[in-house]
Each structure stands twice: as C-alpha cells, then as structure tokens.
Write a protein that holds these residues in place. Structure first.
Motif, short mmCIF file in Angstrom:
data_model
loop_
_atom_site.label_atom_id
_atom_site.label_comp_id
_atom_site.label_asym_id
_atom_site.label_seq_id
_atom_site.Cartn_x
_atom_site.Cartn_y
_atom_site.Cartn_z
N SER A 25 0.65 -1.17 0.08
CA SER A 25 -0.08 -0.08 -0.08
C SER A 25 0.96 1.28 0.01
O SER A 25 1.92 1.33 0.73
CB SER A 25 -0.80 0.04 1.26
OG SER A 25 -1.66 1.26 1.29
N PHE A 26 0.82 2.22 -1.02
CA PHE A 26 1.52 3.38 -1.19
C PHE A 26 0.63 4.54 -0.98
O PHE A 26 -0.22 5.14 -1.83
CB PHE A 26 2.12 3.38 -2.41
CG PHE A 26 3.02 2.50 -2.69
CD1 PHE A 26 4.25 2.17 -2.06
CD2 PHE A 26 2.84 1.24 -3.66
CE1 PHE A 26 5.14 1.29 -2.26
CE2 PHE A 26 3.57 0.22 -3.86
CZ PHE A 26 4.82 0.15 -3.26
N ASP A 27 0.27 4.71 0.41
CA ASP A 27 -0.56 5.91 0.73
C ASP A 27 0.19 6.99 1.38
O ASP A 27 0.59 7.16 2.38
CB ASP A 27 -1.65 5.47 1.91
CG ASP A 27 -2.56 6.61 2.21
OD1 ASP A 27 -2.55 7.43 1.16
OD2 ASP A 27 -3.48 6.43 3.00
N SER A 28 0.43 7.73 0.37
CA SER A 28 1.23 9.35 0.72
C SER A 28 0.41 10.58 1.18
O SER A 28 0.88 11.35 1.42
CB SER A 28 2.30 9.48 -0.41
OG SER A 28 1.30 10.06 -1.52
N ASP A 29 -0.74 10.31 1.34
CA ASP A 29 -1.64 11.29 1.82
C ASP A 29 -1.61 11.61 2.91
O ASP A 29 -1.94 12.54 3.82
CB ASP A 29 -2.99 11.17 1.31
CG ASP A 29 -3.43 11.37 -0.10
OD1 ASP A 29 -4.17 10.62 -0.76
OD2 ASP A 29 -2.60 11.83 -0.90
N ALA A 30 -0.90 10.57 4.05
CA ALA A 30 -0.82 10.60 5.51
C ALA A 30 -0.03 12.01 5.79
O ALA A 30 0.86 12.30 5.06
CB ALA A 30 -0.33 9.34 6.18
N PRO A 31 -0.22 12.76 6.98
CA PRO A 31 -1.32 12.33 7.83
C PRO A 31 -2.67 12.98 7.39
O PRO A 31 -3.69 12.61 8.02
CB PRO A 31 -0.77 13.04 9.08
CG PRO A 31 -0.11 14.34 8.54
CD PRO A 31 0.30 13.63 7.12
N LEU A 32 -2.85 13.58 6.11
CA LEU A 32 -4.32 13.95 5.82
C LEU A 32 -4.60 12.64 4.75
O LEU A 32 -4.03 12.69 3.62
CB LEU A 32 -4.20 15.02 5.10
CG LEU A 32 -3.92 16.41 5.96
CD1 LEU A 32 -3.58 17.46 5.09
CD2 LEU A 32 -5.17 16.60 6.84
N PRO A 162 0.35 11.52 -9.40
CA PRO A 162 -0.35 10.33 -8.99
C PRO A 162 -1.46 10.57 -8.24
O PRO A 162 -2.67 9.91 -8.42
CB PRO A 162 0.80 9.45 -8.46
CG PRO A 162 1.94 9.80 -9.03
CD PRO A 162 1.77 11.22 -9.12
N ARG A 163 -1.50 11.30 -7.32
CA ARG A 163 -2.70 11.55 -6.25
C ARG A 163 -3.73 12.08 -6.90
O ARG A 163 -5.02 11.56 -6.74
CB ARG A 163 -2.32 12.47 -5.10
CG ARG A 163 -1.10 11.69 -4.17
CD ARG A 163 -0.44 12.92 -3.42
NE ARG A 163 0.11 13.84 -3.97
CZ ARG A 163 0.32 15.16 -3.79
NH1 ARG A 163 0.15 15.24 -2.26
NH2 ARG A 163 1.06 15.96 -4.13
N ILE A 164 -3.45 12.98 -7.90
CA ILE A 164 -4.34 13.47 -8.71
C ILE A 164 -4.79 12.62 -9.86
O ILE A 164 -6.35 12.30 -9.85
CB ILE A 164 -4.03 14.93 -9.47
CG1 ILE A 164 -3.30 15.82 -8.23
CG2 ILE A 164 -5.05 15.59 -10.37
CD1 ILE A 164 -2.71 17.25 -9.05
N PHE A 165 -4.04 11.75 -10.33
CA PHE A 165 -4.60 10.74 -11.45
C PHE A 165 -5.17 9.81 -10.78
O PHE A 165 -6.31 9.52 -11.36
CB PHE A 165 -3.40 10.38 -11.95
CG PHE A 165 -3.88 9.36 -13.17
CD1 PHE A 165 -3.89 9.96 -14.53
CD2 PHE A 165 -4.02 7.94 -13.11
CE1 PHE A 165 -4.56 9.11 -15.34
CE2 PHE A 165 -4.67 7.25 -14.00
CZ PHE A 165 -4.86 7.43 -15.26
N ARG A 166 -5.00 9.51 -9.53
CA ARG A 166 -6.08 8.38 -8.71
C ARG A 166 -7.35 8.96 -8.63
O ARG A 166 -8.36 8.25 -8.89
CB ARG A 166 -5.37 8.10 -7.41
CG ARG A 166 -6.10 7.03 -6.74
CD ARG A 166 -5.49 6.98 -5.35
NE ARG A 166 -6.05 5.97 -4.45
CZ ARG A 166 -5.89 5.76 -3.23
NH1 ARG A 166 -5.33 6.57 -2.60
NH2 ARG A 166 -6.70 4.83 -2.60
#
Length: 509
Positions: A25-32, A162-166
């Motif tokens: 899992s590559f969740d780079s939005d943490a802590p938000l 990538p965050r926007i593309f997702r």
C-alpha cells in the motif's frame, strides 16, 4: 479460449511454487488520508514522501513548475476573494479545516466553501511541494459528490501527479468515462497501474488474454486478494460463473469494484455508499427511482445544478405513491400550474409542494428554480406570504425585500436581513438561531475571537472556521453570531445574508 482454462494453463503450476507477497500500500496522503473509497489504481509511491524529519528551510522548484496549491478554476474577477487569502496560515491547518466542512448542510455555506475549493488563490507562504491544500480541496469536492467541478480542477492542474490521477481516474469511472480514463492511463508513462486497474483497462480495450494473464500474475504474487480475484474473474468471463452465487460485496466499495459489478448486471444500491457513487445512478440505466434518490442526495449537497435535479423529477409520471413519489407528484402539479399561469391552481399547489420540499431538504434549489416566475403571479393571502418566503431563499432575496411590504413582525425582520439592516432584537423566547442572527446584524465589527487570525494574515483560515460553525445551520448562539459577523466585516455580505435568511427560514438547527 475460455478465460478460466487460460488461467489454469498459465498459472496453476506457478501457484504451487510461488510464495505470495503481501499486497503493498502506497498511501502518501498521510497524515491527511485520502477518501477510503478511492480505487487502488497507482502502484508507485508518490514523490512527496518525506526523506528526513528535519524541518524544511528552503524549497527549490524548477522554473515554470505548476504550484498545485495555486491552481483554481474561479478567478478573482468571479469570486472577489483577495489573492492572499491563505497568506500566513499553515497549509496543514487549512487542509484539515477544508476537510472538516460538512458534506451536507446550510446551502449558503456549501456554496461558499465550494467556491473556496475552486478559487484561484496564492498558495500559503509556507507551502512546500506536497500540495496538501490542493488535495484537501479536491477531497472536499469528492466528499460532497461534486464530481464535475472536481474533474475541472484536476484537469486544470493536469493529472500527472499520481494522487491527482488516482482521483481523476475514479471520477471518470463514476461519470461514465471509463474508456477515457483507461486511454489516459495507457498514455501516461509516469503512471504505473495496479493489477486490478490494468486488468480492467485491458478488458475494456478487448485484450482478454492479457487481462487474464495479468489476473493470474497478480493473484500468484499476492497483489490481488482472493475475493477481488473472484470478482475480476467474473468480470472477465461471467458465463463461466453463471448460476454461482455472487461473492460477498467488498467491505469498502471502490469505483473500480462498482463498475465491475455494474457490468455483471449486479448494480449495488448507491444509497448506502458515499455521495460520489450517486452519479452512477443518474443515468437512465439505473431506473427512475434510483435516479430520483441520487438526484435528491446530490442536490442536498449542492453537487448538481438545480436544473439537472428538476429534469429528473419531471422526466416521467409517477406510477406509485408515498415518499419520493409524493414529492415528485407535488412538484409536477405545481410546475404545471405555474406553466399555465393559473393563480388559483398555484394557490392550491404551493403549500403541498413547499411541504414536500421541506421534507426532502430541497427548499433552496426549489426557490432558485421557481422564485422569479412565482413572484410575478398575482397571489394574495397566505399564498403571497409563502411566495415571498420562497423568494427570500433565492438569489432575488434583496429585490423581494425592497419591493414588498412586510405583513407581520417575522416578515419585517426577514426583510431587514435581506437588505443588510439591523432587524432589531429578537422577540423573547426566540430560537437560538434567531437571536444569533439579530446579534450579528446589529454589529459589523470583526468579532474578537477572529481578530487575532485576521491580524496574522490568516483570513482564509478564519473564514473556514466560521463556515464550519455555520455549516449545519445551528449550534451555539455566540459562535453563530460571530461567524456571521466575520462574513459581514470582510465584505462577504451576500454570503452572510443568504446564510442568515436560510438559518431563519429553514430552521435546520
């Protein structure tokens, strides 16, 4: 070749000797954190993961690079907001405040915070390159199901991140543009899709063998869970599973799962899903009842235009009664009376349709659509008073107050608010909201609780806090009064008056 046979021929031996690797899992939005319902579509980690715990002192950017926090689709000439609204507020604080705004509530605050999310403003001075505020603005829109403006904002920024593309990929799936999403994925060398996303897009393009190969590889390597593999296999070749019971629905439905289930003819009801999924039920394929439910949910959140809601409400004649069918029948009868220009029929129909709109929480969209024509009708008595109430919830609120003569004390106070005047002290025993509004319109100086933020150049932060206070149309009297006073003190008079009128008339608190 049957896909199930292809699976076994290619991967059954491999599965016996391969040790599964846990899905990453590559969740780079943490802590938000990102919305939990987003599909897992991008495999590589995002570029904004911190490499050190030391505080940043210098931010270096290539010349010409887009600063995402500055991207917007509403220029200053449209919003009237100062470009330095975010100024000295910490980006993380602004992001958290943006995400704490309610998904439904007072229409004036829904409209104002959506405007903030879409506004073209200078980034906070301390903003780095992680674009926390931009992502939070996107996620606010997604939480409310405002997919069209969210997509416009993402396409203005460019979906290379990538965050926007997702997010853009999922919005495309929910709005019937899956082929476009897959074409963009194939054309983006910086976007590495996960196995489920790759399989979905291969299947959409007709490359079934490659899709089957990817499914076997992903399952063997542990990148696809057994339940997800079962759903994907059915999506690729539903005939092989004909008569078999469906696997359990995913615990956390994503747009990718949702699209696969729709393709299998097993459309899950969107009423129990996040608002964004309701867009999939706006198409004719969903059936009129599903369209009606979706349109009401999205309209309450301000996610679609009133005209789109009305088009669905008037598409057919209701063949049943109760609940939404009674609301549809009441609105259609009123609409017909108004089109005929029949004052007697309008007088009969108006109380029923207004009660129906109050039941559904759709008074403001109704007023936006009908106030102008309704106020031109020669109505008298209670019908005329109700028509003016409708007018006060519409963009014509000030014209209504200027042109009409108040018939009683409550209407007189509403007219004063619509004109931006002091309505006088609220009568003894008035509701908290009425007292808060009276207090706010008696004094236009900035409230003390927000003065420090204003002096520190954190005006946008103060406005987000005030909007959150007013978001549900109720709450502590002093908090509400100070929030309304802040809007007025900063020259956001239209927002303050609309909010005050809605608080008084809708009585949501």
């Amino acid at each position: 070749m049957r896909i199930k046979a292809l699976f076994c021929a290619l991967f059954c031996p491999l599965a016996l000797v391969t040790t599964p690797v846990p899905a990453q899992s590559f969740d780079s939005d943490a802590p938000l954190s990102a919305p939990g319902w987003l599909s897992d579509t991008i495999t590589r980690p995002h570029a904004n993961i911190a490499t050190t715990a030391a505080p940043q002192t210098i931010t270096v950017m290539p010349l010409g690079q887009v600063r995402l926090d500055a991207v917007g689709i509403l220029p200053f000439s449209t919003t009237g907001l100062p470009p330095d609204l975010w100024a000295d507020s910490p980006p993380e604080t602004l992001a958290r405040l943006m995400l704490s705004q309610p998904a439904e509530g007072l229409p004036a605050m829904l409209g104002f915070t959506q405007q903030l999310a879409l506004a073209e403003l200078d980034p906070p001075r301390d903003a780095g390159t992680d674009a926390a505020l931009f992502i939070a603005r996107l996620d606010l829109l997604l939480a409310r199901g405002a997919l069209a403006p969210a997509r416009a904002l993402m396409e203005r920024a460019g979906p290379a991140d990538p965050r926007i593309f997702r997010r853009w990929f999922d919005v495309s799936l929910l709005t019937g543009q899956a082929d476009r999403a897959c074409a963009a994925m194939r054309a983006s060398p910086d976007i590495a899709p996960t196995f489920p996303a790759r399989i979905f897009c291969l299947a959409r393009s007709g490359d079934w063998p490659a899709a089957a190969l990817s499914l076997g590889t992903g399952e063997a390597l542990g990148y696809i869970t057994p339940d997800e593999a079962d759903l994907i296999a059915r999506f690729l070749d539903p005939e092989l599973f004909e008569g078999d019971p469906l696997p359990p629905l995913p615990a956390e439905m994503t747009p990718l799962h949702y699209q696969m289930l729709i393709s299998l003819g097993e459309r899950p009801p969107s009423t129990a899903l996040p608002l964004a999924f309701a867009h999939a039920d706006l198409s004719n394929l969903a059936g009129w009842r599903a369209q009606l439910d979706a349109a009401e949910r999205l309209m309450r959140a301000g996610a679609i235009a009133p005209e789109e809601w009305l088009a669905i409400y008037t598409a057919r004649v209701p063949a049943a009664s109760g609940g939404v069918w009674d609301r549809v029948a009441a609105l259609q009868a009123f609409d017909a009376a108004l089109l005929a220009g029949d004052p007697a029929a309008i007088t009969r129909r108006l109380p029923d349709v207004w009660a129906a709109m109050r039941q559904a929480g759709l008074e403001v969209p109704f007023a936006t659509l009908y106030a102008d024509r309704l106020l031109r009708m020669p109505l008298t008595g209670e019908a005329a008073i109700l028509a003016r109430r409708v007018g006060l919830l519409s963009p014509l609120y000030e014209a209504v107050a200027q042109a009409a003569v108040a018939q009683d004390g409550p209407e007189q106070r509403l007219f004063a608010i619509a004109r931006g005047e002091d309505p006088g002290a609220a009568p003894a025993g008035s509701a908290t909201a009425a007292v808060a509004v009276a207090t706010a319109f008696a004094d236009t100086t900035p409230p003390e609780r927000f003065t420090r933020l204003l002096n520190l150049g954190r005006t946008g932060e103060a406005l987000l806090r005030a909007a959150r206070t007013l978001g549900n149309g109720g709450g502590d009297m002093d908090d509400m009064a100070d929030a309304l006073r802040l809007f007025r003190a900063l020259g956001l008079e239209d927002t303050a008056r609309r909010a005050a009128l809605q608080i008084m008339i809708l009585e949501r608190g």
